[in-house]
Design a protein around this motif. Structure first.
Motif, PDB file in Angstrom:
ATOM      1  N   GLU A   5       5.493   1.220   5.713  1.00 48.45           N
ATOM      2  CA  GLU A   5       4.152   1.530   6.519  1.00 48.45           C
ATOM      3  C   GLU A   5       3.844   2.879   6.290  1.00 48.45           C
ATOM      4  O   GLU A   5       4.750   3.579   5.815  1.00 48.45           O
ATOM      5  CB  GLU A   5       4.353   1.453   8.023  1.00 48.45           C
ATOM      6  CG  GLU A   5       4.857  -0.089   8.396  1.00 48.45           C
ATOM      7  CD  GLU A   5       3.658  -0.963   7.921  1.00 48.45           C
ATOM      8  OE1 GLU A   5       2.511  -0.839   8.056  1.00 48.45           O
ATOM      9  OE2 GLU A   5       4.011  -2.114   7.604  1.00 48.45           O
ATOM     10  N   ALA A   6       2.569   3.146   6.346  1.00 46.97           N
ATOM     11  CA  ALA A   6       2.023   4.773   5.947  1.00 46.97           C
ATOM     12  C   ALA A   6       2.694   5.545   7.287  1.00 46.97           C
ATOM     13  O   ALA A   6       2.853   6.805   6.648  1.00 46.97           O
ATOM     14  CB  ALA A   6       0.430   4.724   6.139  1.00 46.97           C
ATOM     15  N   ALA A  11       7.098   8.097   3.262  1.00 47.46           N
ATOM     16  CA  ALA A  11       6.254   6.828   2.610  1.00 47.46           C
ATOM     17  C   ALA A  11       5.142   7.400   1.792  1.00 47.46           C
ATOM     18  O   ALA A  11       4.710   8.713   1.789  1.00 47.46           O
ATOM     19  CB  ALA A  11       5.316   6.233   3.886  1.00 47.46           C
ATOM     20  N   MET A  12       4.973   7.028   0.553  1.00 46.42           N
ATOM     21  CA  MET A  12       4.066   7.337  -0.485  1.00 46.42           C
ATOM     22  C   MET A  12       3.159   6.372  -0.869  1.00 46.42           C
ATOM     23  O   MET A  12       3.610   5.177  -0.931  1.00 46.42           O
ATOM     24  CB  MET A  12       4.824   7.976  -1.615  1.00 46.42           C
ATOM     25  CG  MET A  12       5.620   7.063  -2.475  1.00 46.42           C
ATOM     26  SD  MET A  12       6.349   7.931  -3.692  1.00 46.42           S
ATOM     27  CE  MET A  12       5.368   9.231  -4.338  1.00 46.42           C
ATOM     28  N   LYS A  13       1.847   6.661  -1.204  1.00 50.96           N
ATOM     29  CA  LYS A  13       0.760   5.575  -1.739  1.00 50.96           C
ATOM     30  C   LYS A  13       1.263   4.953  -2.943  1.00 50.96           C
ATOM     31  O   LYS A  13       1.650   5.777  -3.678  1.00 50.96           O
ATOM     32  CB  LYS A  13      -0.424   6.380  -1.597  1.00 50.96           C
ATOM     33  CG  LYS A  13      -1.725   5.622  -2.003  1.00 50.96           C
ATOM     34  CD  LYS A  13      -2.158   5.081  -0.598  1.00 50.96           C
ATOM     35  CE  LYS A  13      -3.533   4.289  -0.898  1.00 50.96           C
ATOM     36  NZ  LYS A  13      -3.625   3.208  -0.221  1.00 50.96           N
ATOM     37  N   LYS A  26       8.738   3.552  -0.120  1.00 50.89           N
ATOM     38  CA  LYS A  26       9.541   4.529  -0.142  1.00 50.89           C
ATOM     39  C   LYS A  26      10.264   4.445  -1.296  1.00 50.89           C
ATOM     40  O   LYS A  26      10.441   3.261  -2.089  1.00 50.89           O
ATOM     41  CB  LYS A  26      10.832   4.588   0.926  1.00 50.89           C
ATOM     42  CG  LYS A  26      10.199   4.669   2.433  1.00 50.89           C
ATOM     43  CD  LYS A  26      11.221   4.558   3.319  1.00 50.89           C
ATOM     44  CE  LYS A  26      10.834   4.817   4.744  1.00 50.89           C
ATOM     45  NZ  LYS A  26      11.932   4.631   5.644  1.00 50.89           N
ATOM     46  N   GLU A  61       0.984  -1.322  -0.068  1.00 52.05           N
ATOM     47  CA  GLU A  61      -0.030  -0.005   0.019  1.00 52.05           C
ATOM     48  C   GLU A  61       0.962   1.466  -0.114  1.00 52.05           C
ATOM     49  O   GLU A  61       0.653   2.378  -0.591  1.00 52.05           O
ATOM     50  CB  GLU A  61      -0.998  -0.155   0.972  1.00 52.05           C
ATOM     51  CG  GLU A  61      -2.098   1.117   1.297  1.00 52.05           C
ATOM     52  CD  GLU A  61      -2.876   0.930   2.313  1.00 52.05           C
ATOM     53  OE1 GLU A  61      -3.835   1.814   2.334  1.00 52.05           O
ATOM     54  OE2 GLU A  61      -2.975   0.189   3.176  1.00 52.05           O
ATOM     55  N   TYR A  62       2.036   1.075   0.790  1.00 49.74           N
ATOM     56  CA  TYR A  62       2.903   2.440   0.726  1.00 49.74           C
ATOM     57  C   TYR A  62       4.407   1.841   0.547  1.00 49.74           C
ATOM     58  O   TYR A  62       4.695   0.758   0.839  1.00 49.74           O
ATOM     59  CB  TYR A  62       2.993   2.996   2.146  1.00 49.74           C
ATOM     60  CG  TYR A  62       1.519   3.746   2.502  1.00 49.74           C
ATOM     61  CD1 TYR A  62       1.489   4.968   2.059  1.00 49.74           C
ATOM     62  CD2 TYR A  62       0.537   2.896   2.926  1.00 49.74           C
ATOM     63  CE1 TYR A  62       0.232   5.646   2.214  1.00 49.74           C
ATOM     64  CE2 TYR A  62      -0.738   3.692   3.325  1.00 49.74           C
ATOM     65  CZ  TYR A  62      -0.797   5.027   2.989  1.00 49.74           C
ATOM     66  OH  TYR A  62      -2.064   5.628   3.029  1.00 49.74           O
TER      67      TYR A  62
END
Length: 151
Positions: free
Chosen positions: A61-62, A67-69, A45, A42-43
């Motif tokens: 992790e978010a 972190a980017m979607k 780097k 989901e996320y």
């Protein structure tokens, strides 16, 4: 089952295709095979190594810094084949990656790009792309042409 003592299950890996990152002056796109091979995080780097001219995509992790979607959250029991390609338009990411390449000058109806086949680590799902492996190309511009009215 005592008759199966000492046996190990064989992990079956379905081929997903090559992990490809396409870079233009305005976007970075990861193909569906990349997303599936990374198990639809989901996320992520996105990291760059300027000395080796490599780009890495690491699931995270978010709550992690930077972190980017990346892809939509997988629902319980949903297969990774529901994944789709991911387009990143964040200027800081695009600029950092595009700086590794020289893009050909093309007319208004076309876009110059660089495509790179990456390597996905099966243990930590990190994907690494080396700029030296890039293949240059030109494609037709997608979307509405400038000066045409919207219907």
């Amino acid at each position: 089952m005592t008759s199966l003592h000492g046996f190990q299950e064989i992990n079956i890996r379905k081929p997903v295709g090559k992990a490809v990152m396409t870079v233009t002056k305005t976007l970075v796109r990861f193909n569906k095979a990349t997303v599936v091979a990374m198990e639809c995080p989901e996320y992520v780097k996105i990291l760059v190594n300027t000395s080796t001219r490599q780009i890495a995509v690491e699931p995270c992790e978010a709550s992690d810094r930077n972190a980017m979607k990346f892809s939509r959250a997988k629902k319980q029991g949903e297969e990774a084949t529901k994944a789709s390609s991911v387009t990143v338009r964040e200027p800081s990411v695009v600029d950092a990656i595009a700086s590794f390449f020289d893009f050909a000058e093309v007319d208004e109806g076309h876009v110059a790009y660089q495509a790179i086949v990456g390597q996905v680590s099966p243990t930590d799902r990190v994907t690494v792309f080396a700029a030296e492996d890039a293949t240059a190309g030109v494609m037709k511009r997608r979307g509405r042409k400038k000066g045409q009215p919207v219907k």
